[in-house]
Enzyme design. Structure first.
Site, short mmCIF file in Angstrom:
data_model
loop_
_atom_site.label_atom_id
_atom_site.label_comp_id
_atom_site.label_asym_id
_atom_site.label_seq_id
_atom_site.Cartn_x
_atom_site.Cartn_y
_atom_site.Cartn_z
CG ASP A 66 -0.29 -0.48 2.50
OD1 ASP A 66 0.96 -0.43 2.58
OD2 ASP A 66 -1.01 -0.91 3.41
CG ASP A 135 -9.01 -1.55 11.73
OD1 ASP A 135 -8.09 -2.28 11.31
OD2 ASP A 135 -9.36 -0.50 11.14
CG HIS A 137 -5.97 -2.43 8.76
ND1 HIS A 137 -6.05 -1.15 9.25
CD2 HIS A 137 -4.65 -2.77 8.88
CE1 HIS A 137 -4.87 -0.75 9.64
NE2 HIS A 137 -4.00 -1.71 9.43
CD GLU A 142 -8.75 0.98 7.92
OE1 GLU A 142 -8.70 -0.05 8.62
OE2 GLU A 142 -8.13 2.03 8.22
P1 PGA Z 1 1.96 -2.29 12.78
O1 PGA Z 1 0.81 -2.09 11.71
O2 PGA Z 1 2.82 -3.39 12.30
O3 PGA Z 1 2.67 -0.97 12.80
O4 PGA Z 1 1.28 -2.60 14.07
C1 PGA Z 1 0.19 -3.21 11.18
C2 PGA Z 1 -0.92 -2.77 10.24
O5 PGA Z 1 -1.55 -1.73 10.48
O6 PGA Z 1 -1.16 -3.48 9.24
#
Ligand code: PGA
Length: 259
Positions: A66, A135, A137, A142
């Site tokens: 992304d 959440d 994702h 999302e």
């Molecule tokens: P993080 O993010 O590894 O910084 O916890 C993971 C994500 O949001 O996919």
């Protein structure tokens, strides 16, 4: 889904590195890379193996999951920049083969379609690394994301903006829009490897592994993938009902099935 629970974050990174090495031993390989905090220990371990053990990425290419919309590639928080700073500038991969969605495209929808086409033209992704948001994702898909979605423009959930504000001066500086590989795009990869560490991810991991397959926990789409491996530490596993069984199943895996 293969669930592997390791005592510490360092153990998670080491096992994930072993899995990646299997793919890097192939004649050519297309990697799917992720940004965020979770993959950093894995990247450090792969960089160490490159420097100390001769692990080579010269025959690899990579696609990021992304990118923020509106950040120039050289912005310190763009994922184009981040993946180079944290990983690919420290190994021998050809920089031109490290691709990410074009966050500055005049027509993000067209850039998204072009990204899926570039992945397909490369023959698809062999192994895709994933983190998970609090959440549920993956990428920036999302809750509510279609399980068959393609790379497209998404609006970030306010919780994701709060989660990512630590990388920016304030939450107001976090871009609201992103281009992300869709859940349909991600699940076309040959192998999925999702990493999670820390208690903050325990609820999302439980929903992904033991909850229903639903667009409201986008990571639950991994339940539909034929070769998905989830490597987590004890803290991230702390809300799993079947943790004892996952340990038992992993300990009794035939040697040829071990990652
Ligand atoms: P993080 O993010 O590894 O910084 O916890 C993971 C994500 O949001 O996919």
């Amino acid at each position: 889904m293969e669930i592997i629970i390791k005592p510490t974050e360092a153990d998670v990174a080491s096992l994930a590195a072993d899995i990646f090495v299997q793919y890097l031993n192939r004649e050519s390989v297309t990697l799917g890379l992720a940004t965020g905090s979770t993959p950093l220990a894995l990247y450090r371990e792969l960089i160490r193996r490159h420097r100390e053990e001769g692990l080579s990425f010269a025959h690899a290419r990579a696609f990021l999951l992304d990118e923020y919309v509106g950040l120039a590639p050289q912005h310190p928080q763009s994922y184009y920049r981040t993946i180079r700073d944290e990983f690919t500038a420290h190994i021998d991969i050809d920089d031109a083969e490290v691709k990410s969605p074009d966050g500055l495209a005049a027509h993000p929808g067209e850039a998204a379609i072009a990204y899926d086409q570039a992945i397909a033209a490369a023959g698809g992704i062999d192994i895709q690394l994933l983190g998970i948001g609090t959440d549920g994702h993956i990428g920036f898909n999302e809750p509510g994301s279609s399980l068959v979605s393609r790379t497209r423009l998404k609006t970030l959930h306010p919780q994701t903006i709060r989660d990512n504000a630590r990388f920016f001066e304030s939450a107001a500086d976090v871009p609201i829009h992103v281009l992300t590989q869709g859940l349909g795009t991600i699940t076309e990869a040959g192998r999925l490897v999702l990493l999670a560490t820390g208690e903050g991810k325990a609820a999302a991991i439980a929903a992904m592994v033991e909850g229903p397959v639903t667009a409201f926990c986008p990571a639950s789409v991994l339940q539909l993938h034929p070769h998905a491996t989830v490597v987590i530490d004890e803290a991230a596993a702390s809300k799993l009902q079947f943790a004892e069984y996952y340990h038992y199943a992993y300990d009794h895996k035939p040697a040829w099935q071990r990652p």
